[in-house]
Design a protein around this motif. Structure first.
Motif, short mmCIF file in Angstrom:
data_model
loop_
_atom_site.label_atom_id
_atom_site.label_comp_id
_atom_site.label_asym_id
_atom_site.label_seq_id
_atom_site.Cartn_x
_atom_site.Cartn_y
_atom_site.Cartn_z
N ASP A 151 75.59 -89.29 -2.91
CA ASP A 151 75.88 -90.35 -3.89
C ASP A 151 75.43 -91.70 -3.36
N ILE A 152 75.69 -91.96 -2.09
CA ILE A 152 75.32 -93.24 -1.49
C ILE A 152 73.80 -93.39 -1.44
N TYR A 153 73.10 -92.30 -1.09
CA TYR A 153 71.64 -92.35 -1.06
C TYR A 153 71.07 -92.68 -2.44
N VAL A 154 71.56 -91.98 -3.45
CA VAL A 154 71.04 -92.19 -4.81
C VAL A 154 71.40 -93.57 -5.33
N SER A 155 72.57 -94.06 -4.98
CA SER A 155 73.07 -95.31 -5.54
C SER A 155 72.21 -96.50 -5.14
N ILE A 156 71.61 -96.45 -3.96
CA ILE A 156 70.95 -97.64 -3.43
C ILE A 156 69.50 -97.74 -3.84
N ILE A 157 68.90 -96.66 -4.34
CA ILE A 157 67.46 -96.65 -4.63
C ILE A 157 67.05 -97.77 -5.59
N PRO A 158 67.71 -97.95 -6.75
CA PRO A 158 67.28 -99.04 -7.64
C PRO A 158 67.46 -100.43 -7.04
N PHE A 159 68.49 -100.61 -6.23
CA PHE A 159 68.72 -101.92 -5.62
C PHE A 159 67.68 -102.21 -4.53
N VAL A 160 67.27 -101.18 -3.80
CA VAL A 160 66.18 -101.36 -2.84
C VAL A 160 64.91 -101.76 -3.57
N GLY A 161 64.68 -101.15 -4.75
CA GLY A 161 63.52 -101.53 -5.55
C GLY A 161 63.56 -103.00 -5.95
N VAL A 162 64.75 -103.48 -6.33
CA VAL A 162 64.89 -104.90 -6.69
C VAL A 162 64.60 -105.78 -5.49
N MET A 163 65.08 -105.39 -4.31
CA MET A 163 64.86 -106.19 -3.11
C MET A 163 63.38 -106.21 -2.72
N VAL A 164 62.69 -105.09 -2.91
CA VAL A 164 61.25 -105.06 -2.62
C VAL A 164 60.51 -106.03 -3.54
N VAL A 165 60.89 -106.05 -4.82
CA VAL A 165 60.28 -106.99 -5.76
C VAL A 165 60.54 -108.43 -5.31
N ALA A 166 61.78 -108.72 -4.88
CA ALA A 166 62.11 -110.06 -4.39
C ALA A 166 61.29 -110.42 -3.16
N LEU A 167 61.08 -109.45 -2.27
CA LEU A 167 60.29 -109.70 -1.07
C LEU A 167 58.83 -110.01 -1.42
N VAL A 168 58.28 -109.25 -2.37
CA VAL A 168 56.89 -109.48 -2.79
C VAL A 168 56.75 -110.87 -3.43
N ILE A 169 57.73 -111.25 -4.26
CA ILE A 169 57.69 -112.57 -4.89
C ILE A 169 57.72 -113.67 -3.83
N LEU A 170 58.57 -113.49 -2.83
CA LEU A 170 58.68 -114.50 -1.78
C LEU A 170 57.41 -114.58 -0.94
N MET A 171 56.78 -113.44 -0.71
CA MET A 171 55.52 -113.45 0.04
C MET A 171 54.40 -114.12 -0.76
N ALA A 172 54.43 -113.90 -2.07
CA ALA A 172 53.39 -114.49 -2.92
C ALA A 172 53.60 -115.98 -3.14
N PHE A 173 54.87 -116.40 -3.14
CA PHE A 173 55.20 -117.81 -3.40
C PHE A 173 56.11 -118.34 -2.29
N PRO A 174 55.56 -118.69 -1.14
CA PRO A 174 56.38 -119.14 0.00
C PRO A 174 57.24 -120.37 -0.31
N GLN A 175 56.80 -121.20 -1.27
CA GLN A 175 57.56 -122.41 -1.56
C GLN A 175 58.95 -122.14 -2.13
N ILE A 176 59.19 -120.91 -2.60
CA ILE A 176 60.54 -120.55 -3.04
C ILE A 176 61.53 -120.77 -1.89
#
Length: 439
Positions: free
Chosen positions: A403-428
């Motif tokens: 349950d814990i493994y499955v629960s975190i997958i979508p949130f990890v996806g959100v964090m990866v998107v946030a990381l990509v945004i921050l890498m693309a736009f450092p001024q954030i």
């Protein structure tokens, strides 16, 4: 043996010691001291001694026990309970509202403590039982608590960013300011995901009709109780941002304000004070030993020219671009995060990565924020993420590891998107410290 091979041997030896379960500072410090004596003879003991003196003279280190004490006073005195009660009555009537309120709770806990483990502990003991009792899906709520706890080392006063500042020789205040906007952005992305998911599948986060039965006077009272930690945070940060106080003075204001707030509400018992003091002493000493070991290890590494050798390998021999090298660094953090915590990862790779990042032309303040997000992704990535096992230890028996493994997958996806945004736009990350320190 060449200097590069010696550096590689040191690195491998340190990893081997860590895999045997030795304490982080013991493994790193032992390798540094033995290497110093073997390479430089009896004069090698001056290297860790110089590192100790550098640590003792680093004035901003005084902020570490202040912020840890502030966090434990607020959590041990039960003010987090008031926060959760506030979120229940104000957000409980909408689908997923209590899960959204839990993210808000985690943001406030992060602003009180600065440790992701503290946020996980409070969320698992306060929010998790309440969410399950009110019919929330167990996979949804475990994911929410783990994702929310990831904000603990990003939103100031992040203790890990203090450690990064010491090793990377960057201003703590700028790193904290750089973490505010990305931290709030990631929290907002979590909230949007929860809202959309519960709107599509209402059974995952049902509305709570009892939340609407609370009298308006009680809602106002709970709102005031919930705002108290925000006022403490404001009392600490506003003078610092405006240049009225130094960082150390602001940390003292935060600790004293939290203490007197607990006294004013009748929550400051001798047991609370003793527990808070003991926990503060233990964690502060742990971090100081880790920083001391990291400085000694980094001095040997730098003297061997390991950073220059790796720079030459990536840029000249392999012909990789700076961005490709940076991405490889982030991937290595995710791999190491399967068996190391954030502080261990930082002190192991900082002698290699931080100077290399600077040599490649990237901003070290921005990279500090990238590091914190990446390590939290590593913590929550199956199958061996550090936070996954912490969650399992704190969760009730009906929540299994699957349950814990499955629960975190979508949130990890959100964090990866946030990381990509921050890498693309450092001024954030950079615009707020540039604005405050550029005034």
């Amino acid at each position: 043996m060449s200097q590069e091979n010696i550096a590689l041997f040191m690195f491998a030896t340190m990893l081997l010691l860590l895999l045997t379960g030795q304490r982080v500072f013991g493994a790193i410090g032992a390798v540094a001291c033995i290497a110093a004596l073997a390479l430089y003879g009896t004069g090698g003991q001056d290297i860790p001694f110089a590192a100790a003196m550098k640590l003792m003279k680093w004035y901003p280190l005084l902020t570490l026990p202040m912020f840890i004490f502030m966090g434990y006073v607020l959590s041990e005195s039960g003010l987090a309970d008031d926060l959760y009660a506030m979120f229940h009555v104000w957000f409980g009537q909408m689908n997923g509202g209590l899960a959204i309120g839990t993210i808000g709770l985690m943001v406030l806990i992060s602003a009180m403590n600065g440790l992701s483990v503290a946020g996980m502990a409070i969320g698992a003991t306060i929010a998790l039982p309440e969410l399950l009792r009110r019919g929330y899906d167990k996979r949804m709520v475990t994911g929410v608590i783990q994702a929310g706890s990831s904000l603990g080392i990003l939103v100031p006063p992040s203790v890990v960013l203090v450690l990064y500042a010491m090793i990377a020789r960057q201003p703590v205040g700028q790193l904290w300011l750089a973490g505010i906007v990305p931290g709030l952005m990631m929290a907002a992305m979590f909230v949007v995901y929860i809202w959309l998911r519960c709107r599509i599948q209402p059974e995952l986060g049902p509305a709570l009709p009892d939340a609407g039965d609370v009298p308006r006077a009680e809602k106002i009272r709970l709102l005031g109780a919930g705002v108290l930690p925000l006022l403490i945070f404001a009392a600490m940060m506003v003078p610092f941002v405006n240049g009225w106080t130094s960082l150390v003075e602001s940390s003292a204001i935060g600790a004293l304000t939290a203490f007197f707030a607990a006294v004013a509400k009748g929550r400051m018992s001798w047991k609370v004070f003793e527990t808070s003091t003991r926990q503060t002493l233990g964690i502060s000493c742990m971090f100081m030993w880790i920083i001391l070991a990291a400085l000694g290890f980094g001095a040997i590494f730098d003297g061997l020219g390991a950073v220059r050798a790796i720079d030459s390998l990536f840029t000249e021999q392999l012909g990789l671009s700076p961005w490709m090298i940076l991405i490889l660094m982030q991937l290595s953090f995710i791999i190491m995060g399967t068996f190391l915590d954030d502080t261990a990862m930082l002190v192991i790779v900082a002698p290699l990565y931080v100077p290399l990042v600077g040599a490649l032309g990237f901003d070290l303040i921005w990279y500090g924020v990238l590091y914190t997000i990446t390590t939290q992704i590593a913590y929550m990535t199956p199958p061996f993420g550090y936070n996954l096992f912490l969650m399992r230890a704190m969760a009730p028996p009906e929540i299994g590891l699957r349950d814990i493994y499955v629960s975190i997958i979508p949130f990890v996806g959100v964090m990866v998107v946030a990381l990509v945004i921050l890498m693309a736009f450092p001024q954030i990350a950079l615009w707020l410290p540039d604005y405050v320190y550029g005034k």
